[in-house]
Design an enzyme around this catalytic site. Structure first.
Site, PDB file in Angstrom:
ATOM      1  N   SER A  90      -0.965 -14.195 -28.886  1.00 51.36           N
ATOM      2  CA  SER A  90      -2.423 -13.726 -28.947  1.00 51.36           C
ATOM      3  C   SER A  90      -2.891 -14.898 -27.804  1.00 51.36           C
ATOM      4  O   SER A  90      -2.899 -15.632 -28.328  1.00 51.36           O
ATOM      5  CB  SER A  90      -2.818 -13.540 -29.851  1.00 51.36           C
ATOM      6  OG  SER A  90      -2.794 -14.392 -31.248  1.00 51.36           O
ATOM      7  N   LYS A  91      -4.155 -14.155 -28.042  1.00 51.95           N
ATOM      8  CA  LYS A  91      -5.177 -15.448 -27.676  1.00 51.95           C
ATOM      9  C   LYS A  91      -5.303 -16.920 -28.174  1.00 51.95           C
ATOM     10  O   LYS A  91      -5.318 -17.565 -28.173  1.00 51.95           O
ATOM     11  CB  LYS A  91      -6.678 -15.251 -27.694  1.00 51.95           C
ATOM     12  CG  LYS A  91      -7.257 -14.047 -25.883  1.00 51.95           C
ATOM     13  CD  LYS A  91      -9.018 -14.727 -26.390  1.00 51.95           C
ATOM     14  CE  LYS A  91      -9.424 -14.229 -25.073  1.00 51.95           C
ATOM     15  NZ  LYS A  91      -9.167 -12.541 -24.763  1.00 51.95           N
ATOM     16  N   ARG A  92      -5.001 -16.420 -30.185  1.00 53.67           N
ATOM     17  CA  ARG A  92      -4.843 -17.568 -31.192  1.00 53.67           C
ATOM     18  C   ARG A  92      -3.701 -18.233 -30.554  1.00 53.67           C
ATOM     19  O   ARG A  92      -3.978 -19.796 -31.046  1.00 53.67           O
ATOM     20  CB  ARG A  92      -4.757 -16.803 -32.064  1.00 53.67           C
ATOM     21  CG  ARG A  92      -5.777 -17.401 -32.928  1.00 53.67           C
ATOM     22  CD  ARG A  92      -5.033 -16.140 -35.219  1.00 53.67           C
ATOM     23  NE  ARG A  92      -4.331 -15.981 -34.681  1.00 53.67           N
ATOM     24  CZ  ARG A  92      -2.668 -15.932 -34.818  1.00 53.67           C
ATOM     25  NH1 ARG A  92      -2.544 -17.809 -35.390  1.00 53.67           N
ATOM     26  NH2 ARG A  92      -2.094 -16.034 -34.456  1.00 53.67           N
TER      27      ARG A  92
END
Ligand code: GLU
Ligand code: ZN
Length: 481
Positions: A252-254
């Site tokens: 994910s973006k994370r």
């Protein structure tokens, strides 16, 4: 064979989407089938025209050409779901007529009360079938109350089974698949209705997609059934393993960069992205890590797709990108490099600048892993004078550096044939042999003086490209810092 890629562009396409698209494409190409591209934009609050156009553009940029879909058309269009709303409405009313579906008048508050009771009783939460068999009187009453119904699919008791090409025999007990909404109160279709109707009407034979959609499969199969599709005509499913980040959580973006647009801006080659993504869950065998698009389309089979999650490894993608950059011809490299130089305002793109860039590129082709590194590396060739980076200042202002610069100046002023070989020979003789300096010290000061930075393309070649006059001027300027 017809394989489809059907994203809902609620943002830039991400690594997971593209891995799916790539496998869809490769599977279609490998089998000589059709690759269909459909935009699932029924959620108009989240899918924008901008994202739709970006998705089309990204697929094109990656070289994933499609045979049916936006821009190319086809016999089963339109390929934007927002243009097919009447088709979904038609099927929804047909399902109601057939009693496969029914109007549900429950309010969100009532549904929540049911869910709470289920939770309290430790039951799986889901619709309780309240409106399945309403009497005409009850319906009248709800209507007078002004309730707006949704359309719900009736899920009969029993099980759905299917053979997933990657995961094998799958079985879903309908106890855990409650009656589901097909059409919202405002008349808009839900994903499950639109996706299943389209896959049938567009004659899709194979659905390769992310594992996150596995649990929606029994609902889609229920729609095929209600449409009267014969069992042997159902599309065949293959659910691709998740792409995980380095920390083993879903990518994910994370925990990683997921937007393909980011990779494009950084200067990754489409072939490198495709090559790397192809290895996420699939393998050409024999530990091979280098595959071209052509090879991928020749070699891709679903049998070689792994069912366990794949881990995204940025270092490996960078290494592949570096390899692909080194494999470019200078003209290809130039074509990729110019937009990065122009965008960062290092050059405007005049013919003279382009000639110089082309001469400089061989010096850095071995050294970069992405195109976005180029502007900083070649900037020194296009500025009037260099600004010495703060952390390099001490290194050229000390006394031994001044000595190096003074001697270099004297040597170089006499040089008539300004080639990197001559520059190197003269400076080695004078600084390393006569003065006894370590090359790193001697040439470090010159590098900073001529390019402004401790890191640059090879020094003597850089000075050759910069030219005699500019090189000498920069060394003189550094002497008075
Ligand atoms: N439009 C769905 C999504 O992007 C995928 C549809 C499918 O592959 O079945 O999540
Ligand atoms: Zn209801």
């Amino acid at each position: 064979m017809k394989v489809r890629f059907a994203p809902s562009p609620t943002g830039d396409l991400h690594v997971g989407n593209i891995r799916t698209a790539l496998f869809d494409w490769a599977y279609a190409r490998h089998t000589g089938g059709t690759f269909l591209f459909r935009i699932e934009d029924t959620d108009t609050t989240r899918v924008t025209d901008e994202y739709i156009n970006a998705a089309i553009d990204t697929l094109k940029w990656l070289g994933l050409d499609w045979d049916e879909g936006p821009e190319v058309g086809g016999d089963n269009g339109p390929y934007l779901q927002s243009m097919r709303l009447d088709i979904y409405a038609h099927w929804a009313s047909k399902f109601i007529e057939q009693k496969d579906a029914y109007y549900c008048y429950c309010s969100p508050e009532e549904l929540e009360t049911v869910r709470e009771a289920q939770r309290a009783a430790n039951q799986a939460p889901g619709y309780n079938g309240h409106c399945r068999d309403l009497t005409l009187d009850q319906i009248e009453e709800y209507k007078t109350e002004g309730r707006i119904p949704v359309v719900r699919m009736r899920m009969p008791d029993g099980k759905t089974t299917f053979n997933d090409l990657i995961r094998g025999e799958m079985e879903f007990d309908h106890k855990f698949v409650p009656d589901f909404v097909l059409v919202r109160g405002d008349g808009s279709p839900l994903y499950t209705l639109a996706v299943a109707v389209d896959d049938v009407l567009m004659k899709v034979t194979h659905i390769l997609r992310g594992e996150d959609l596995l649990s929606s499969t029994p609902r889609q199969i229920r729609v095929y059934q209600a449409m009267g599709v014969a069992l042997e005509e159902y599309p065949i499913f293959a659910h691709l393993p998740f792409v995980m980040g380095a920390d083993n959580a879903k990518l994910s973006k994370r925990n990683g960069e997921v937007s393909i647009a980011w990779y494009r801006d950084k200067g990754f080659l489409p072939e490198a992205i495709c090559n790397y993504l192809a290895l996420l869950g699939w393998s050409p065998g024999e530990d091979r890590e280098n595959v071209t698009m052509k090879e991928l389309s020749e070699l891709f089979t679903v049998e070689r797709v792994n069912s366990s999650p794949a881990r995204f490894d940025m270092k490996k993608l960078e290494a592949i990108n570096g390899d692909k950059i080194r494999a470019l011809t200078i003209d290809e490299f130039l074509t990729w490099a110019l937009p990065f130089l122009i965008k960062s305002k290092i050059i405007t793109g005049t013919p003279e600048e382009i000639v110089l860039v082309k001469r400089a590129l061989p010096l850095i082709q071995e050294r970069i892993i992405m195109f976005s590194e180029i502007p900083a590396m070649l900037k020194f060739l296009f500025v009037k004078e260099v600004t010495v980076e703060a952390d390099s200042m001490a290194q050229i202002t000390d006394l031994s550096a001044k000595d190096v610069l003074r001697r270099s100046l004297k040597e170089l002023e006499l040089m008539s044939d300004w080639t990197h070989a001559n520059i190197e020979a003269a400076l080695r003789a004078s600084l390393v042999e006569e003065l006894g300096l370590k090359p790193r010290i001697a040439f470090g000061a010159l590098r900073i003086a001529t390019t402004g930075s401790k890191i640059s393309p090879p020094l003597f070649e850089s000075m050759e490209l910069l030219g005699k006059a500019a090189s000498l001027a920069r060394i003189s300027a550094a002497l008075i810092l």
